[in-house]
Design a protein around this motif. Structure first.
Motif, short mmCIF file in Angstrom:
data_model
loop_
_atom_site.label_atom_id
_atom_site.label_comp_id
_atom_site.label_asym_id
_atom_site.label_seq_id
_atom_site.Cartn_x
_atom_site.Cartn_y
_atom_site.Cartn_z
N ASP A 1 0.84 -1.19 0.00
CA ASP A 1 0.00 0.00 0.00
C ASP A 1 0.88 1.26 0.00
O ASP A 1 1.70 1.45 0.91
CB ASP A 1 -0.89 0.00 1.25
N PRO A 2 0.75 2.13 -1.00
CA PRO A 2 1.57 3.35 -1.05
C PRO A 2 1.37 4.24 0.18
O PRO A 2 2.29 4.95 0.59
CB PRO A 2 1.09 4.05 -2.33
N ALA A 3 0.17 4.22 0.77
CA ALA A 3 -0.08 5.05 1.95
C ALA A 3 0.79 4.63 3.13
O ALA A 3 1.30 5.46 3.88
CB ALA A 3 -1.57 4.97 2.34
N VAL A 4 1.00 3.32 3.27
CA VAL A 4 1.87 2.82 4.34
C VAL A 4 3.31 3.21 4.06
O VAL A 4 4.06 3.60 4.97
CB VAL A 4 1.74 1.29 4.46
N TYR A 5 3.70 3.13 2.81
CA TYR A 5 5.06 3.51 2.41
C TYR A 5 5.31 4.99 2.72
O TYR A 5 6.35 5.36 3.29
CB TYR A 5 5.25 3.22 0.92
N ASP A 6 4.37 5.85 2.36
CA ASP A 6 4.53 7.28 2.61
C ASP A 6 4.55 7.58 4.11
O ASP A 6 5.35 8.40 4.59
CB ASP A 6 3.40 8.07 1.95
N ALA A 7 3.67 6.93 4.86
CA ALA A 7 3.63 7.15 6.31
C ALA A 7 4.92 6.67 6.97
O ALA A 7 5.41 7.29 7.92
CB ALA A 7 2.42 6.42 6.91
N PHE A 8 5.47 5.59 6.46
CA PHE A 8 6.75 5.08 6.97
C PHE A 8 7.85 6.11 6.77
O PHE A 8 8.64 6.40 7.68
CB PHE A 8 7.09 3.77 6.25
N ASN A 9 7.93 6.68 5.58
CA ASN A 9 8.97 7.67 5.29
C ASN A 9 8.80 8.93 6.14
O ASN A 9 9.78 9.51 6.61
CB ASN A 9 8.94 8.03 3.80
N GLN A 10 7.56 9.35 6.33
CA GLN A 10 7.30 10.53 7.16
C GLN A 10 7.70 10.28 8.61
O GLN A 10 8.29 11.16 9.26
CB GLN A 10 5.83 10.92 7.07
N LEU A 11 7.41 9.10 9.10
CA LEU A 11 7.79 8.76 10.47
C LEU A 11 9.31 8.71 10.62
O LEU A 11 9.87 9.21 11.60
CB LEU A 11 7.16 7.42 10.87
N ALA A 12 9.98 8.12 9.64
CA ALA A 12 11.44 8.02 9.71
C ALA A 12 12.08 9.41 9.66
O ALA A 12 13.02 9.69 10.41
CB ALA A 12 11.95 7.17 8.54
N ALA A 13 11.56 10.29 8.80
CA ALA A 13 12.10 11.64 8.70
C ALA A 13 11.88 12.42 9.99
O ALA A 13 12.78 13.14 10.47
CB ALA A 13 11.48 12.36 7.52
N ALA A 14 10.69 12.30 10.57
CA ALA A 14 10.39 13.01 11.82
C ALA A 14 11.26 12.50 12.96
O ALA A 14 11.77 13.29 13.78
CB ALA A 14 8.90 12.85 12.16
N ALA A 15 11.45 11.20 13.04
CA ALA A 15 12.27 10.62 14.10
C ALA A 15 13.72 11.04 13.96
O ALA A 15 14.40 11.32 14.96
CB ALA A 15 12.14 9.10 14.08
N GLU A 16 14.22 11.09 12.73
CA GLU A 16 15.60 11.50 12.51
C GLU A 16 15.81 12.96 12.89
O GLU A 16 16.81 13.32 13.51
CB GLU A 16 15.99 11.26 11.05
N ALA A 17 14.84 13.81 12.53
CA ALA A 17 14.94 15.23 12.87
C ALA A 17 14.93 15.42 14.39
O ALA A 17 15.71 16.21 14.94
CB ALA A 17 13.79 16.01 12.24
N TYR A 18 14.07 14.69 15.06
CA TYR A 18 14.01 14.78 16.53
C TYR A 18 15.31 14.30 17.16
O TYR A 18 15.82 14.92 18.10
CB TYR A 18 12.82 13.97 17.04
N ASP A 19 15.83 13.22 16.64
CA ASP A 19 17.07 12.67 17.18
C ASP A 19 18.21 13.68 17.07
O ASP A 19 19.01 13.85 18.01
CB ASP A 19 17.42 11.37 16.44
N GLU A 20 18.30 14.35 15.93
CA GLU A 20 19.38 15.33 15.72
C GLU A 20 19.22 16.54 16.66
O GLU A 20 20.20 17.00 17.26
CB GLU A 20 19.38 15.79 14.27
N LEU A 21 18.00 17.05 16.78
CA LEU A 21 17.77 18.20 17.66
C LEU A 21 18.00 17.84 19.12
O LEU A 21 18.56 18.64 19.90
CB LEU A 21 16.34 18.72 17.46
N LEU A 22 17.59 16.65 19.51
CA LEU A 22 17.78 16.19 20.89
C LEU A 22 19.26 16.13 21.23
O LEU A 22 19.69 16.53 22.32
CB LEU A 22 17.12 14.82 21.07
N TYR A 23 20.04 15.64 20.27
CA TYR A 23 21.49 15.53 20.50
C TYR A 23 22.14 16.92 20.55
O TYR A 23 22.98 17.19 21.41
CB TYR A 23 22.13 14.69 19.40
N ASP A 24 21.72 17.79 19.61
CA ASP A 24 22.32 19.13 19.56
C ASP A 24 22.00 19.94 20.82
O ASP A 24 22.83 20.71 21.30
CB ASP A 24 21.81 19.89 18.33
N ARG A 25 20.81 19.77 21.35
CA ARG A 25 20.39 20.56 22.51
C ARG A 25 20.84 19.95 23.83
O ARG A 25 21.35 20.65 24.72
CB ARG A 25 18.86 20.70 22.50
N TYR A 26 20.68 18.63 23.98
CA TYR A 26 20.90 17.99 25.27
C TYR A 26 22.02 16.95 25.27
O TYR A 26 22.28 16.33 26.30
CB TYR A 26 19.61 17.33 25.76
#
Length: 251
Positions: free
Chosen positions: A38-63
């Motif tokens: 299902d393309p919707a699952v594929y797109d949601a997967f990519n969005q989740l991965a991108a959001a998690a990566e962004a959070y991980d980077e900011l968390l490391y930079d700040r704390y």
């Protein structure tokens, strides 16, 4: 990282909220999936991965802290397959990267091929440059043979990949030769096999031992090659000395 470029606490919290939202969307897409790809699952997967990566980077930079999650490489992930279920034709796309580690060895091998192919001296200068030597060797040997004997040719392996893609019909002879890798549809990739140095750290002890055994064999092949070259040089020198002795005797 300096205080001037650190993200704010509010930015980190906003990134965390984005992860929560992406997680809910991914779960909803999985629960309502219409099929295995299902393309919707594929797109949601990519969005989740991108959001998690962004959070991980900011968390490391700040704390200076990290999350316990491994962020998958979304750039390398294949989209859902949309090609025919029973392909009538296939295209196999192969890429192998090399660096010229030993130019002299490369030139020596090309000169051997050239000497065997051009007894009359034709194209005698082609093997005098790395560019010309590469053309000679890749024109003489199959790519698979060069891959298995790359050290003999003075090359060092880099990353490689192989894609098997589905096609509706086989292309007409010569149709795609001007741009053989143009316009590849990633949604028609049936499977792919990647080899990269970035995976070397994942080798277990047994794999390392196997790699050492292969390296020993390759080292022996290199030693044999060097001995062959030295033997040929010694033979040439002996023949030259015999010619000189014959000339001296005639005088």
């Amino acid at each position: 990282m300096s205080d001037a470029v650190q993200p704010t606490a509010a930015e980190v919290r906003a990134a965390a909220e984005a992860v929560k939202t992406a997680l809910d969307r991914h779960l909803a897409a999985v629960e309502g999936r219409s099929g295995e790809d299902d393309p919707a699952v594929y797109d949601a997967f990519n969005q989740l991965a991108a959001a998690a990566e962004a959070y991980d980077e900011l968390l490391y930079d700040r704390y200076d802290e990290v999350t316990p999650f491994e962020i998958p490489g979304t750039e390398d992930a294949l989209p859902p397959y949309t090609g025919p279920e029973e392909p009538n034709a296939l295209s196999v796309l192969i890429r192998r990267d090399y660096s010229v580690a030993e130019p002299q060895r490369l030139l020596a091998q090309a000169q051997r091929v050239e000497a065997a192919d051009f007894d009359d001296g034709a194209d005698a200068d082609a093997s005098g440059t790395v560019h010309g030597a590469l053309g000679i060797l890749f024109g003489e040997f199959e790519p698979d043979e060069i891959a298995s004997r790359h050290k003999e040719f003075g090359l060092e392996e880099g990353d490689s990949t192989l894609w098997v893609t589905a096609a509706d019909d086989q292309s007409d002879p010569g149709e795609w030769l001007e741009a053989p890798f143009e316009g590849v549809d990633p949604q028609r990739v049936i499977c792919r096999f990647d080899v990269s140095t970035v995976f070397d750290d994942d080798l277990d002890d047994e794999d390392v031992e196997d790699a050492d055994d292969v390296e020993d064999v390759e080292d022996e092949s290199e030693q044999d090659l060097e001995e062959d070259i030295e033997d040929e040089l010694d033979t040439d020198l002996d023949e030259d000395e015999d010619d000189l002795e014959t000339l001296d005797a005639d005088r």
